[in-house]
Design an enzyme around this catalytic site. Structure first.
Site, PDB file in Angstrom:
ATOM      1  N   GLU A 256      18.140   6.617   2.959  1.00 53.74           N
ATOM      2  CA  GLU A 256      18.253   5.664   1.587  1.00 53.74           C
ATOM      3  C   GLU A 256      19.489   4.779   2.067  1.00 53.74           C
ATOM      4  OE1 GLU A 256      16.158   8.148  -1.457  1.00 53.74           O
ATOM      5  OE2 GLU A 256      18.204   7.837  -1.761  1.00 53.74           O
ATOM      6  N   LYS A 258      23.012   3.266   1.123  1.00 52.92           N
ATOM      7  CA  LYS A 258      24.145   3.799   0.184  1.00 52.92           C
ATOM      8  C   LYS A 258      24.735   2.765  -0.558  1.00 52.92           C
ATOM      9  CE  LYS A 258      27.931   7.002  -0.149  1.00 52.92           C
ATOM     10  NZ  LYS A 258      28.573   6.218  -1.064  1.00 52.92           N
ATOM     11  N   ARG A 263      27.447   5.497 -10.104  1.00 57.83           N
ATOM     12  CA  ARG A 263      26.092   6.460 -10.414  1.00 57.83           C
ATOM     13  C   ARG A 263      25.926   6.351 -12.135  1.00 57.83           C
ATOM     14  NH1 ARG A 263      25.694  11.484  -7.351  1.00 57.83           N
ATOM     15  NH2 ARG A 263      23.797  12.823  -8.011  1.00 57.83           N
ATOM     16  N   ARG A 304      29.035   9.513 -13.853  1.00 56.17           N
ATOM     17  CA  ARG A 304      29.224  10.515 -12.854  1.00 56.17           C
ATOM     18  C   ARG A 304      30.124  11.765 -13.718  1.00 56.17           C
ATOM     19  NH1 ARG A 304      32.311  12.540  -9.660  1.00 56.17           N
ATOM     20  NH2 ARG A 304      32.104  13.150  -7.340  1.00 56.17           N
ATOM     21  N   GLU A 334      21.970   4.223  -8.545  1.00 51.89           N
ATOM     22  CA  GLU A 334      23.103   3.678  -8.510  1.00 51.89           C
ATOM     23  C   GLU A 334      23.250   2.265  -9.207  1.00 51.89           C
ATOM     24  OE1 GLU A 334      25.667   5.416  -7.186  1.00 51.89           O
ATOM     25  OE2 GLU A 334      27.015   3.742  -6.083  1.00 51.89           O
ATOM     26  N   PHE A 374      17.043   6.509  -7.543  1.00 54.05           N
ATOM     27  CA  PHE A 374      16.918   7.326  -6.390  1.00 54.05           C
ATOM     28  C   PHE A 374      16.160   8.760  -6.775  1.00 54.05           C
ATOM     29  CE2 PHE A 374      21.685   6.889  -6.683  1.00 54.05           C
ATOM     30  CZ  PHE A 374      21.947   8.401  -6.916  1.00 54.05           C
ATOM     31  N   ARG A 449      27.634  20.477  -4.175  1.00 54.95           N
ATOM     32  CA  ARG A 449      27.728  19.566  -2.967  1.00 54.95           C
ATOM     33  C   ARG A 449      27.275  20.162  -1.855  1.00 54.95           C
ATOM     34  NH1 ARG A 449      30.919  15.072  -2.104  1.00 54.95           N
ATOM     35  NH2 ARG A 449      32.376  15.693  -3.828  1.00 54.95           N
ATOM     36  N   LYS A 455      26.167  12.175   3.374  1.00 53.09           N
ATOM     37  CA  LYS A 455      26.484  10.668   3.607  1.00 53.09           C
ATOM     38  C   LYS A 455      26.863  10.404   4.870  1.00 53.09           C
ATOM     39  CE  LYS A 455      30.479  11.905   0.435  1.00 53.09           C
ATOM     40  NZ  LYS A 455      31.057  11.757  -0.605  1.00 53.09           N
TER      41      LYS A 455
END
Ligand code: ATP
Length: 623
Positions: A256, A258, A263, A304, A334, A374, A449, A455
């Site tokens: 996708e 970025k 967010r 976020r 986003e 997303f 994470r 990313k």
């Protein structure tokens, strides 16, 4: 449980910095608390009456609290002020007055009055009413509530009630220590901690979590699933530096763009009680309030760092009302600003301009937002977190109806590094930051994470892989030209979750524009501290003239990560041979040529880059 008992615990907690000791004291407190009490306790321990994500604050400044103390003790405000000047702390001030110890108190004829035994529920209720009171005349109401409460309680209880009201209760632990203590409460070990944390990541409301454990034990946590109105801790991405590495790691995957915006987690319900926007969400639990009306929708937007930003983005709220085809849903995307005349997306700096408290609707017309959705985490009673990316994406596409505000993030499935690199190059050409690679069978891991999302940014091609998010810890007073700004250099650090401490990586003295220095000064204005906080680990060489609360997050770009004995991020010490001091065994991480990229108001200090990330970035430089 009596509030006095809790005040004694506060006192014990204040007098220790050892994390294990804090955990044990908290666990004892939790054992002693009953059902219906433990949840309230968890909020009070953080100086609050609701979970951190609820926008409910006491909003009382020093002047108001001094008036409340005066009204609660019968002393003139001037006399209270005099004692405060001497003590430097309003909690200690009220304690001294209530115990009628000091000379000014005796001179003013203060006597200890009869006190009432008052339990924590009662104190909590009053504090809640104080926090909730808003609008005209609310200041007087707050002062009256607080004054009456102070009148009735003993000196030690008064001390802590005042510290809570003025937001100065600092016990030196985070939510994570409370999670440890809840585990410790069950069996004296940290064995259940990871299970508790998993539930917390889905519902970061310590009040809720602790009540469930108290009532049903760890098994009860199995029923903790997403709930509309309670933000879910957002999943994060790992970094990688090439298409080949990504394919090697996760195989065939979805790519996708970025988007470089911010967010947003959207909470939507057609059937929920509908508290007024910006008001406390807790009211959903009170069946008599804010009953749902047919044409209303419950919508909450969270940033976020779980801040409720609903009021700031009316255009997204409207878009969600029109386009979400569900009874209830939680989704993520986003948000990015665009120019309505040209349709061109704007750079991040202009997107953040939309985060504002005033003239919201004019700005929304001038610089409208689009939300690139997303992910979807919850739909009509179904918890979607354990489903694969592919399945969630399919559900997302079926849930968003046609419209201009919410668009579905573009997606392409790739199986080779070549295809991936081509899309990456294309995205960079279009001015995007890079791409996000998503593992097809990856679940949504709230708060984690990991390599389910990777990313891959264009900045990885430059010298240092990425920018670093750091926390401003203190500053030195200015010299020369910068005397005017009152800041000469500032110390930045990272949060080390293992130590539960802030550790340093750099002192920055150059590279800011005049406007940025001014901004920094302004932002630190209300965050100044009298002494260095106990959760700061700072080398003697890096001491600051002024210490500040760890609240301001800055994004820093640097040329390189180096190692330095005077910075404490990742530094390991060993006792020196003489036995009286410590030597550096492993030097810390530091930044070479650091410069300020931007202020990150959307991040919490705990979200700053971690020491282990810095360590990995350090490795990548040479990889
Ligand atoms: P992080 O969120 O990883 O701690 P960060 O906020 O500094 O770090 P980045 O490192 O730039 O942000 O990358 C992750 C962020 O990218 C997400 O939090 C999200 O806001 C944003 N983002 C943009 N496009 C997407 C996408 N398609 N999928 C997921 N996140 C995306």
């Amino acid at each position: 449980m009596l509030f006095r008992r809790l005040a004694e615990y506060f006192q014990q907690l204040e007098s220790t910095t050892l994390r294990n000791k804090l955990t044990e004291i908290l666990a004892d407190l939790f054992k002693e608390a009953g059902k219906g009490e433990i949840g309230k306790l968890c909020y009070l321990l953080q100086g609050r009456v609701a979970p951190l994500y609820e926008a409910i604050e006491f909003g009382m400044g020093e002047k108001m609290v001094i008036r409340a103390i005066a009204s609660g003790t019968g002393l003139e405000t001037e006399a209270v002020l005099k004692i405060f000047k001497n003590k430097g702390d309003l909690g200690e001030t009220v304690e001294e007055i209530k115990s009628a110890k000091s000379l000014p108190c005796r001179q003013a004829g203060v006597k200890r009055k009869a006190e009432r035994k008052i339990n924590i529920k009662e104190v909590y209720e009053i504090l809640y009413k104080m926090a909730e009171a808003g609008g005209e005349g609310s200041q007087d109401g707050k002062i009256q509530y607080l004054g009456n409460l102070i009148k009735e309680v003993d000196p030690l209880s008064a001390k802590y009630i005042i510290k809570i009201a003025i937001a100065k209760l600092r016990l030196g632990f985070s939510d994570m220590t409370i999670l440890d203590s809840l585990s410790w409460m069950i069996d004296g070990t940290k064995a259940s901690r990871s299970q508790i944390e998993k539930a917390y990541n889905v519902r970061p409301d310590l009040g809720d979590i602790s009540e469930v454990i108290k009532e049903k034990g760890i098994r009860g946590l199995g029923n903790i699933t997403p709930e509309v109105g309670t933000p879910i801790l957002m999943a994060r991405a790992e970094r990688m530096t090439s298409g080949r590495d990504i394919i090697e790691k996760i195989g065939k995957c979805a790519i996708e763009p970025k988007y470089d915006g911010f967010r947003v987690q959207v909470h939507f319900s057609k059937s929920k009680f509908n508290p007024p926007a910006g008001g406390p969400i807790y009211k959903k639990k009170d069946e008599n309030l804010h009953l749902f009306k047919e044409d209303e929708r419950f919508i909450r937007l969270f940033s976020r760092n779980l801040e409720d930003v609903t009021k700031m983005y009316p255009d997204i709220v409207e878009g969600a009302k029109k386009q979400i085809k569900a009874k209830e849903a939680i989704l993520e995307g986003e948000a990015i600003a665009y120019n309505p005349k040209t349709g061109v997306y704007l750079p991040f700096q202009e997107t953040v301009q939309r985060k504002r408290k005033y003239n919201i609707s004019e700005k929304a017309k001038e610089v409208p937002l689009r939300l690139f959705a997303f992910d979807i985490l919850y739909l009509d009673g179904q918890n979607l977190l354990p489903l694969s990316y592919v399945k969630r994406r399919e559900i997302l596409e079926n849930t968003i109806g046609k419209g201009e505000t919410i668009l579905i993030a573009r997606e392409e499935i790739v199986s080779t590094p070549k295809e991936l690199e081509e899309i990456f190059e294309e995205s960079v050409k279009q001015g995007l930051e890079g791409v996000m690679a998503k593992k097809l069978e990856g679940v949504y891991r709230a708060g984690a994470r990991d390599f389910n999302w990777i990313k891959y940014k264009k900045s990885y091609a430059s010298k240092l892989a990425d920018t670093i998010d750091a926390v401003v810890m203190g500053y030195d007073l200015g010299q020369g030209k910068r005397t005017g700004f009152g800041i000469g250099g500032f110390l930045i650090g990272l949060y080390d979750p293992k130590k539960e401490k802030f550790v340093t990586v750099s002192k920055i003295g150059t590279g800011l524009t005049d406007e940025e220095w001014k901004q920094l000064k302004l932002r630190t204005k209300n965050q100044k501290l009298r002494t260095k906080p106990k959760n700061y680990e700072v080398d003697n060489m890096m001491e600051c003239d002024v210490w500040v609360e760890p609240k301001i997050v800055v994004e820093i770009r640097a040329d390189e990560i180096t190692r330095s004995p005077v910075h404490t991020a990742g530094r390991v010490m060993k006792p020196s041979k003489s036995g009286s001091a410590y030597d550096v065994e492993v030097p810390g991480f530091a930044l070479r040529f650091p410069r300020l990229e931007r202020f990150r108001g959307d991040k919490k200090p705990q979200d700053a880059t971690t020491v282990s990330e810095i360590q990995r970035m350090y490795g990548m430089q040479y990889g």
